[in-house]
Every structure is written in C-alpha cells, then in structure tokens.
Design a protein around this motif. Structure first.
Motif, PDB file in Angstrom:
ATOM      1  N   ALA A 143     146.162   4.033  13.937  1.00 15.90           N
ATOM      2  CA  ALA A 143     145.887   4.974  15.024  1.00 15.90           C
ATOM      3  C   ALA A 143     144.948   6.092  14.582  1.00 15.90           C
ATOM      4  O   ALA A 143     144.214   6.656  15.393  1.00 15.90           O
ATOM      5  CB  ALA A 143     147.199   5.567  15.543  1.00 15.90           C
ATOM      6  N   GLY A 144     144.971   6.429  13.294  1.00 16.55           N
ATOM      7  CA  GLY A 144     144.114   7.504  12.793  1.00 16.55           C
ATOM      8  C   GLY A 144     142.777   7.045  12.276  1.00 16.55           C
ATOM      9  O   GLY A 144     141.988   7.852  11.782  1.00 16.55           O
ATOM     10  N   LYS A 145     142.506   5.752  12.415  1.00 18.35           N
ATOM     11  CA  LYS A 145     141.238   5.214  11.925  1.00 18.35           C
ATOM     12  C   LYS A 145     140.057   5.863  12.654  1.00 18.35           C
ATOM     13  O   LYS A 145     140.078   6.039  13.866  1.00 18.35           O
ATOM     14  CB  LYS A 145     141.206   3.700  12.128  1.00 18.35           C
ATOM     15  CG  LYS A 145     140.046   2.996  11.442  1.00 18.35           C
ATOM     16  CD  LYS A 145     140.132   1.494  11.661  1.00 18.35           C
ATOM     17  CE  LYS A 145     141.354   0.913  10.983  1.00 18.35           C
ATOM     18  NZ  LYS A 145     141.414  -0.568  11.109  1.00 18.35           N
ATOM     19  N   ASP A 146     139.031   6.237  11.915  1.00 18.80           N
ATOM     20  CA  ASP A 146     137.807   6.844  12.453  1.00 18.80           C
ATOM     21  C   ASP A 146     138.038   8.243  13.022  1.00 18.80           C
ATOM     22  O   ASP A 146     137.160   8.789  13.712  1.00 18.80           O
ATOM     23  CB  ASP A 146     137.178   5.956  13.541  1.00 18.80           C
ATOM     24  CG  ASP A 146     136.831   4.571  13.030  1.00 18.80           C
ATOM     25  OD1 ASP A 146     136.437   4.473  11.852  1.00 18.80           O
ATOM     26  OD2 ASP A 146     136.970   3.605  13.790  1.00 18.80           O
ATOM     27  N   LEU A 147     139.189   8.840  12.759  1.00 19.38           N
ATOM     28  CA  LEU A 147     139.452  10.213  13.199  1.00 19.38           C
ATOM     29  C   LEU A 147     139.289  11.166  12.012  1.00 19.38           C
ATOM     30  O   LEU A 147     139.548  10.790  10.866  1.00 19.38           O
ATOM     31  CB  LEU A 147     140.865  10.340  13.771  1.00 19.38           C
ATOM     32  CG  LEU A 147     141.152   9.564  15.053  1.00 19.38           C
ATOM     33  CD1 LEU A 147     142.611   9.739  15.461  1.00 19.38           C
ATOM     34  CD2 LEU A 147     140.237  10.002  16.185  1.00 19.38           C
ATOM     35  N   PRO A 148     138.851  12.393  12.271  1.00 20.72           N
ATOM     36  CA  PRO A 148     138.610  13.350  11.177  1.00 20.72           C
ATOM     37  C   PRO A 148     139.900  13.950  10.625  1.00 20.72           C
ATOM     38  O   PRO A 148     140.127  15.161  10.674  1.00 20.72           O
ATOM     39  CB  PRO A 148     137.737  14.416  11.847  1.00 20.72           C
ATOM     40  CG  PRO A 148     138.166  14.392  13.276  1.00 20.72           C
ATOM     41  CD  PRO A 148     138.476  12.951  13.592  1.00 20.72           C
ATOM     42  N   LEU A 149     140.783  13.098  10.109  1.00 23.30           N
ATOM     43  CA  LEU A 149     142.052  13.541   9.542  1.00 23.30           C
ATOM     44  C   LEU A 149     142.134  13.083   8.091  1.00 23.30           C
ATOM     45  O   LEU A 149     141.784  11.950   7.770  1.00 23.30           O
ATOM     46  CB  LEU A 149     143.233  12.969  10.337  1.00 23.30           C
ATOM     47  CG  LEU A 149     143.362  13.394  11.798  1.00 23.30           C
ATOM     48  CD1 LEU A 149     144.482  12.621  12.478  1.00 23.30           C
ATOM     49  CD2 LEU A 149     143.614  14.896  11.905  1.00 23.30           C
ATOM     50  N   SER A 150     142.607  13.976   7.226  1.00 22.03           N
ATOM     51  CA  SER A 150     142.726  13.647   5.800  1.00 22.03           C
ATOM     52  C   SER A 150     143.960  12.779   5.556  1.00 22.03           C
ATOM     53  O   SER A 150     144.844  12.654   6.405  1.00 22.03           O
ATOM     54  CB  SER A 150     142.833  14.926   4.972  1.00 22.03           C
ATOM     55  OG  SER A 150     144.075  15.573   5.232  1.00 22.03           O
ATOM     56  N   GLN A 151     144.027  12.191   4.373  1.00 18.00           N
ATOM     57  CA  GLN A 151     145.203  11.407   3.991  1.00 18.00           C
ATOM     58  C   GLN A 151     146.448  12.290   3.931  1.00 18.00           C
ATOM     59  O   GLN A 151     147.555  11.827   4.223  1.00 18.00           O
ATOM     60  CB  GLN A 151     144.976  10.735   2.643  1.00 18.00           C
ATOM     61  CG  GLN A 151     143.849   9.710   2.628  1.00 18.00           C
ATOM     62  CD  GLN A 151     144.108   8.553   3.586  1.00 18.00           C
ATOM     63  OE1 GLN A 151     143.626   8.549   4.725  1.00 18.00           O
ATOM     64  NE2 GLN A 151     144.889   7.590   3.137  1.00 18.00           N
ATOM     65  N   HIS A 152     146.263  13.560   3.583  1.00 16.68           N
ATOM     66  CA  HIS A 152     147.390  14.492   3.544  1.00 16.68           C
ATOM     67  C   HIS A 152     147.914  14.744   4.956  1.00 16.68           C
ATOM     68  O   HIS A 152     149.131  14.828   5.159  1.00 16.68           O
ATOM     69  CB  HIS A 152     146.966  15.806   2.884  1.00 16.68           C
ATOM     70  CG  HIS A 152     146.185  15.623   1.624  1.00 16.68           C
ATOM     71  ND1 HIS A 152     146.697  14.963   0.524  1.00 16.68           N
ATOM     72  CD2 HIS A 152     144.926  15.994   1.284  1.00 16.68           C
ATOM     73  CE1 HIS A 152     145.798  14.942  -0.444  1.00 16.68           C
ATOM     74  NE2 HIS A 152     144.710  15.562  -0.007  1.00 16.68           N
ATOM     75  N   GLN A 153     147.002  14.861   5.927  1.00 16.51           N
ATOM     76  CA  GLN A 153     147.432  15.049   7.305  1.00 16.51           C
ATOM     77  C   GLN A 153     148.168  13.824   7.832  1.00 16.51           C
ATOM     78  O   GLN A 153     149.192  13.952   8.512  1.00 16.51           O
ATOM     79  CB  GLN A 153     146.214  15.355   8.196  1.00 16.51           C
ATOM     80  CG  GLN A 153     145.661  16.765   8.023  1.00 16.51           C
ATOM     81  CD  GLN A 153     144.409  16.969   8.847  1.00 16.51           C
ATOM     82  OE1 GLN A 153     143.341  16.450   8.495  1.00 16.51           O
ATOM     83  NE2 GLN A 153     144.532  17.706   9.937  1.00 16.51           N
ATOM     84  N   LEU A 154     147.645  12.647   7.535  1.00 18.65           N
ATOM     85  CA  LEU A 154     148.301  11.423   7.990  1.00 18.65           C
ATOM     86  C   LEU A 154     149.691  11.291   7.357  1.00 18.65           C
ATOM     87  O   LEU A 154     150.647  10.862   8.021  1.00 18.65           O
ATOM     88  CB  LEU A 154     147.447  10.205   7.640  1.00 18.65           C
ATOM     89  CG  LEU A 154     146.115  10.082   8.391  1.00 18.65           C
ATOM     90  CD1 LEU A 154     145.329   8.887   7.882  1.00 18.65           C
ATOM     91  CD2 LEU A 154     146.333   9.967   9.901  1.00 18.65           C
ATOM     92  N   THR A 155     149.813  11.671   6.094  1.00 15.80           N
ATOM     93  CA  THR A 155     151.120  11.643   5.438  1.00 15.80           C
ATOM     94  C   THR A 155     152.086  12.595   6.119  1.00 15.80           C
ATOM     95  O   THR A 155     153.238  12.234   6.402  1.00 15.80           O
ATOM     96  CB  THR A 155     150.986  12.033   3.954  1.00 15.80           C
ATOM     97  OG1 THR A 155     150.059  11.167   3.312  1.00 15.80           O
ATOM     98  CG2 THR A 155     152.333  11.952   3.246  1.00 15.80           C
ATOM     99  N   ALA A 156     151.615  13.824   6.378  1.00 17.53           N
ATOM    100  CA  ALA A 156     152.469  14.829   7.016  1.00 17.53           C
ATOM    101  C   ALA A 156     152.904  14.381   8.408  1.00 17.53           C
ATOM    102  O   ALA A 156     154.064  14.557   8.801  1.00 17.53           O
ATOM    103  CB  ALA A 156     151.736  16.174   7.089  1.00 17.53           C
ATOM    104  N   ILE A 157     151.971  13.795   9.168  1.00 17.83           N
ATOM    105  CA  ILE A 157     152.287  13.331  10.519  1.00 17.83           C
ATOM    106  C   ILE A 157     153.341  12.222  10.476  1.00 17.83           C
ATOM    107  O   ILE A 157     154.333  12.250  11.215  1.00 17.83           O
ATOM    108  CB  ILE A 157     151.010  12.833  11.228  1.00 17.83           C
ATOM    109  CG1 ILE A 157     150.090  14.023  11.529  1.00 17.83           C
ATOM    110  CG2 ILE A 157     151.345  12.087  12.516  1.00 17.83           C
ATOM    111  CD1 ILE A 157     148.677  13.624  11.907  1.00 17.83           C
TER     112      ILE A 157
END
Length: 431
Positions: free
Chosen positions: A126-140
């Motif tokens: 779902a986060g592919k091609d979105l300006p989110l870091s790996q840290h943000q994806l982990t937190a989410i």
C-alpha cells in the motif's frame, strides 16, 4: 526489611528474568516464593493458596476464554477467512492512507502473536511509490496493529486486568474506547508526514455502474468481516444482558464470570468445526504450541502471585509504608505498570506483574477501581509499545529494516497523547 522493598524486589525478579529469556510464568513463580519466604509461610499454606487459585472461578473463566480466543484465531487463519477479510479491504478502499492503516488494524482484531509480520507485506504494498520512509512504514504497521488493545475483549491482557480488578467488562470497554480514537487520530497526524494529499487511487468513473460496484465491494467487505464483528458484539451484548438481569435478581450463570464472552466465542468455534473439520483439526493441533501453553501458565501464576500478595498482608504493609513516606500514589499507579510492559514487552505479563500491587495501593486510597484500571492498563500498553523486545516490533523492524530510535520517535507523540487521555478519563471517573 520494608514490605515495599520486597514487593519491588519481586517485581524486579520477574522483569529481570524475562530479559534473560526466562518465561514469564517462571519469573512469577520465583517472585511468589520470595513473598512467601518473606512472610514465613509454610509449604502447606503455599500449596493451599495455589489450589485455591486453581479452583477460583475467575481463574477458570479466564483460562477457558483465552483457550477459546486463541483457538478461534487459529480457525480463522486455517479456514482462509482472515485472508478473505484482508483481500476485501483491499478491494473496498481507494485511499492508500486508509489501506496503510486498515490492514494492521484488521489483523489487530485478533490476538495473534507476531501478527505484525502478517500485515507488514500489505503495508509495504500500500505504501509503494509513496513518499514514506521505512521508519514511517514500520511505525504505521506497528502502531495501528495495536490500536484496539486498550479495550478489545479478545486480548488476554484486557481480560486479566478486568479479572484482577473485578470491574464491569462492558463499562470498562465503553470508558476505554476513546483511547483508540486518540491513538488513530494522533497516529495519522504524526506518522504520515510528507504524504500530503497524493494518496487517493483514482476510480474508473462515477457512473451508476461504478457506484453499484463499489457498494457490492463494500457489502462483501462487511460480510467477510462479520465473523469478528459478531463475536465481539455478542460478547459485549451477552455480558451486558447478564449484568442487567443479575442486578434485577434474575441470576444468569452468576457463578461463571464473563459467561457471555465464553458463549460468544464458543458458538462460532463449534459452527466452523462442524462445517470445516479439517481446518478445526489443523488449528487444534497448532494450538498446542509452546507459546499458548506458556500464556496460560503465566495467567495462572499471575493469579497465584496476586493471591499470595493479598492474603499474606504484604500489600497492606507496603501501602502503610508508602502512605507514611508520602510517595505520590498516582505516580506509582502509572510507573509500575509502564515498567512491567516496557521490560517484558507483553501486555498480559505487565498486568500480571504490576496489577496485584497497584490494586492494593488504589484500594487503600479508595480510588475508583474502574478509573484505576483504565489508567494502569494504558500505562502497561504504553510500556509494551515502547519496548524494544516486543515481538511485533522486532518483526516489523526486521521486515522494513528500520531503526528502533527513529521508530520510537514517531510513536512517542501518540503514546503521550493516549496517556493524557487515559488520565483525563480516569479523573472524570473519580480517580
């Protein structure tokens, strides 16, 4: 030797042994022996108290509920229902922001150990091609996996907390739901920075056929989600009905605590077992893994630990010492559960270690038990979420290859906001 020192020492024993990979039930066993030794309890009294714990209706009810809930979770996995729920959510939601949160949130409806690893690939997609870091994806993935755990009645930690304090489960749920609301709002506000508005997946059109298709997809989503909704609604509804009837003199299984929860989970288990025997056998075999047995032993030992603390008079002595020393009780009611969650990384362990102590402290100051339970359980959960040894965090971190400190910075504002809300709810409830 002061009683408060012995209690703290018993607490330290549990959390220290947990850091060295000793099972929680082992730490609770040694802590209980320490209290018994301090009070010079004979072996006969110790054995008698253990048998009393095993025979207690609260212990029996809690063990039955935990067995049923974990078995039901495994049934949903084995039958493929959990997979269908996630696939329906993917079809029903056009917002990538919603997709990022809905997958870990849906998995969080079931108390699956390490469930974060199940939702992590979906969050990544779902986060592919979105300006989110790996840290943000982990937190989410990590944060939204646990947004329900403040009150969700399928979590052993919630059930253990309510069992120890003997507060009304429906009242507790209604009072704690705002914590989930704050967790969602602050999580979205702080963990999606940089995403902006470019997160909506364009639909193929707004014609009548497209609208009809969206309604069909939404209906399928809710139909696939119905096994979870019906269980939780049934558990809360039956418990509320039982308490309502008991208060008016119509005893409905009063000798079985939380009989409504037991029935609400048992009925769908039997229905699935009758319809899909192979899935039931598979889930039953998988249940007898070491983790589930250890969880039951931890619950039983926590109840025994509480029994020894209260019956031996150690808590009463410690309360008198603390009152004489003028130590702020509110600080202790937050700090002990928080540390229990932080060092063990497990809600049910944090509750088992700290609640027997804070119950005595709260009762000595005639603090309302509902308010105390909400504030203290929130403290446990915040400690667990901040713990670097929490299994879900370890799995999320490894999947996204992120850094603990950076992820912790992302979830800290939400933790603080939820803690403040828990304090306000507790104060409103009379604490």
């Amino acid at each position: 030797m002061p009683a408060i020192f012995i209690i703290i020492l018993s607490f330290v024993i549990v959390v220290a042994l947990a850091r060295f990979k000793v099972p929680i039930f082992g730490g609770l066993f040694f802590a209980t022996l320490l209290i018994a030794r301090y009070q010079h309890l004979p072996l006969k009294s110790l054995a008698s108290s253990f048998l009393k714990t095993l025979e207690d209706s609260e212990t029996i009810s809690l063990v039955i509920i935990i067995v049923l809930i974990t078995l039901y979770s495994l049934q949903l996995q084995a039958s493929g229902r959990l997979t269908r729920i996630v696939e329906s959510a993917r079809d029903a939601l056009r917002s990538r922001r919603l997709r990022l949160t809905i997958f870990p949130a849906l998995i969080g409806l079931l108390p699956m150990p390490g469930g974060a690893i199940f939702s992590a690939p979906m969050v990544e997609e779902a986060g592919k091609d979105l300006p989110l870091s790996q840290h943000q994806l982990t937190a989410i993935n990590y944060w939204f996996r646990h947004i329900w755990e403040f009150w969700w009645p399928m979590y052993p930690g919630v059930l253990l907390a309510v069992s120890l304090t003997k507060v009304s489960l429906p009242f507790y749920i209604l009072s704690a739901i705002p914590l989930t609301v704050v967790a969602i709002l602050l999580g979205i506000a702080t963990m999606f920075r940089g995403l902006g508005r470019a997160n909506i997946i364009k639909s193929s059109g707004n014609n009548a056929r497209g609208g009809e298709n969206r309604r069909r997809v939404a209906r399928k989503f809710f139909m696939d989600l119905s096994p979870l909704i019906l269980v939780v609604a049934g558990a809360v509804g039956l418990e509320a009905l039982r308490e309502f009837l008991n208060e008016r003199g119509f005893s409905l299984l009063p000798q079985v605590p939380r009989a409504g929860v037991i029935l609400a989970v048992l009925i769908p288990i039997l229905a699935i077992a009758n319809k899909e025997k192979s899935a039931f056998i598979k889930s039953l075999n998988k249940w007898f893994e070491r983790g589930n047995v250890e969880m039951l032993l931890a619950v039983i030992l926590a109840m025994w630990y509480k029994e020894i603390l209260t019956s031996s008079g150690v808590v009463d002595s410690a309360v008198n010492e603390l009152i004489g020393a003028r130590i702020p009780l509110l600080l202790l009611i937050f700090l002990l559960p928080f540390l229990g969650g932080l060092i063990t990384g497990i809600n049910v362990a944090g509750v088992g270690v700290s609640f027997p102590i804070i119950i005595g402290l709260a009762q000595a100051q005639t603090m309302p038990m509902l308010a105390t339970t909400i504030f203290a359980y929130c403290a446990v959960h915040m400690g667990v979420m901040a713990s670097p040894i929490h299994f879900c965090f370890i799995l999320s971190k490894e999947f996204f290859k992120s850094d603990y400190a950076k992820v912790a910075m992302l979830i800290t504002p939400s933790e603080l906001a939820v803690t403040i809300m828990a304090y306000l709810i507790a104060k409103f409830s009379g604490m």
